[in-house]
Design an enzyme around this catalytic site. Structure first.
Site, PDB file in Angstrom:
ATOM      1  N   TYR A 148      13.071  -3.779   9.870  1.00  9.95           N
ATOM      2  CA  TYR A 148      14.473  -3.751   9.819  1.00  9.95           C
ATOM      3  C   TYR A 148      15.078  -2.240  10.133  1.00  9.95           C
ATOM      4  O   TYR A 148      15.685  -2.064  11.024  1.00  9.95           O
ATOM      5  CB  TYR A 148      15.043  -4.057   8.353  1.00  9.95           C
ATOM      6  CG  TYR A 148      16.642  -4.085   8.116  1.00  9.95           C
ATOM      7  CD1 TYR A 148      17.369  -5.005   8.611  1.00  9.95           C
ATOM      8  CD2 TYR A 148      16.818  -3.283   7.448  1.00  9.95           C
ATOM      9  CE1 TYR A 148      18.749  -5.074   8.435  1.00  9.95           C
ATOM     10  CE2 TYR A 148      18.385  -3.084   7.014  1.00  9.95           C
ATOM     11  CZ  TYR A 148      19.210  -3.932   7.639  1.00  9.95           C
ATOM     12  OH  TYR A 148      20.717  -4.117   7.350  1.00  9.95           O
ATOM     13  N   LYS A 150      17.032  -1.304  13.421  1.00 10.10           N
ATOM     14  CA  LYS A 150      18.504  -0.701  13.239  1.00 10.10           C
ATOM     15  C   LYS A 150      18.546   0.697  13.685  1.00 10.10           C
ATOM     16  O   LYS A 150      19.537   1.231  14.294  1.00 10.10           O
ATOM     17  CB  LYS A 150      18.581  -0.618  11.608  1.00 10.10           C
ATOM     18  CG  LYS A 150      19.046  -1.877  11.083  1.00 10.10           C
ATOM     19  CD  LYS A 150      20.321  -2.447  11.483  1.00 10.10           C
ATOM     20  CE  LYS A 150      20.769  -3.904  10.846  1.00 10.10           C
ATOM     21  NZ  LYS A 150      21.976  -4.347  11.780  1.00 10.10           N
TER      22      LYS A 150
END
Length: 406
Positions: free
Chosen positions: A194, A198
């Protein structure tokens, strides 16, 4: 999202509960306000709940036509359902707005954008909001965990934006939002997949901001902290009550309006507050500046200077960071550089020599041109036409009709 163990709710924050628990204001009341999107078409991915739903309602309240995209799956990306997108569309239509539902995966970016064009004839604003979580410690993370998160967050945003780009470019107008996270900027245990995706979204957004500016396409990245499907179980319930998605939407709405000139920014938004995050660079040390031979021991002995934050710079791009590093040309305090600093152009002997070589200067038999190529020459000089370099750098290439290649 980060973990928030040890957070306390103090009296200063109590007034937020009244804001969060206030029912939605009717769309008709919102429509009377001055920031409008009449005639504009907005595509929002992951808009079936949480932040995406709030964005959809806010844009529709201000006259935009909204494409509500949502797979309707779990936070892990499992399962599909049309109900979430349908409910948001029903809310918008019941209040007099215009919206259509879309149930495609963001990996089918062309299909998402095609529906917007088919339904409303154009696409003006794209909010890349869809996301899933597959949290694992790095040692336990599988290739599938990594790939699934990147396919939705980074690859998905790329594919949807790629499909929308030619339409925005042709109409010479577009606003794009990338959704990053504190995990991407600062890292977080159990979120290697993640975090990487991101931060990748911010990097993608930075480049789109540069490439799109001449076509009046602006791209910004937000780091929203809000109660959503992805934050359930991550933050304490008391904190979630303070960070309603509804408190993020107004900031995003303004960033997407034609009157907002922000481009390439990274904005941290939570609980009705917003701030800009930017890169800061220490002054550093140039170990070649006094002619010493660089060794690992010299690096070790100079390391405190590398990490000295007493006189930092705030580079807006790679060139600015390199200039500050090699020349030490930074503001005299740790505050923002003075406005006039933007009018300065700094260079070293390396720039001068590289330019001379680049335009074909060579050493004549009589050595007459050596002064342009050797910094140790008694009459070391800058080739007179070198002045075009700072001139080009300071030119404003923002005019839509200007062809930089010419």
């Amino acid at each position: 999202m980060p973990h928030f163990e040890g957070w306390e709710i103090n009296n200063r924050n109590l007034n937020l509960f009244a804001i969060v628990e206030e029912p939605h204001r009717p769309l008709a009341k919102m429509a009377a306000q001055s920031i409008r999107f009449d005639g504009k078409v907005v595509l929002i991915t992951g808009a079936g709940g949480g932040l995406g739903r709030e964005y959809a309602l806010a844009f529709a309240a201000r006259g935009a036509k909204v494409v509500v995209n949502d797979l309707g799956g779990s936070p892990k990306g499992e399962g599909r359902s049309s109900s979430l997108a349908d409910k948001v569309v029903a809310e918008i239509r019941a209040a007099g707005g215009q919206a259509v539902a879309n149930y495609e995966s963001v990996e089918n970016g062309e299909a998402l954008v095609s529906q917007a064009i088919k339904a409303f004839g154009r696409i003006d604003i794209l909010i890349n909001n869809a996301g899933i979580l597959r949290d694992r410690s790095f040692g336990n993370m599988s290739t599938l965990d990594w790939d699934l998160v990147h396919r939705v967050h980074l690859r998905g945003a790329f594919l949807v934006t790629k499909a929308a780009w030619p339409h925005m470019k042709k109409q010479r107008y577009g606003r794009i939002i990338m959704t990053s996270s504190t995990s991407g900027v600062f890292g977080n245990y159990g979120q290697a997949n993640y975090s990487a995706a991101k931060l990748g979204l911010h990097g993608l957004g930075q480049t789109l901001a540069i490439e799109g500016e001449r076509y009046n396409i602006k791209c910004n990245t937000i780091i929203p902290v809000a109660d959503s499907r992805l934050t359930k179980g991550v933050m304490p319930e008391e904190v979630l009550k303070m960070v309603s998605p509804r408190l993020v939407a107004p900031f995003l709405v303004y960033l997407c309006h034609e009157s907002c000139n922000e481009n390439g920014g990274l904005f941290f938004i939570a609980g009705g507050a917003a701030a800009v995050i930017r890169w800061q660079q220490s002054k550093g040390v140039n170990l070649l500046s006094d002619g010493r031979d660089i060794t690992a021991e010299l690096v070790r002995d100079s390391w405190a200077q590398v990490k000295d934050w007493a006189n930092p710079s705030y580079p807006a791009n790679g060139q600015g960071g390199m200039t500050a590093l090699l020349t030490g040309d930074v503001p005299s305090t740790g505050s923002d550089p003075p406005a006039q600093a933007e009018d300065k152009f700094s260079y070293t002997f390396k720039d001068v020599i590289q330019y001379a070589l680049g335009v074909g200067v060579s050493v004549k038999e009589d050595g007459s041109h050596l002064k342009f190529l050797y910094e140790g020459h008694d009459d070391f000089s800058v080739l007179p036409t070198f002045a075009i370099i700072p001139g080009q750098i300071k030119l404003d290439f923002s005019f839509p009709s200007y062809d930089l290649s010419m």
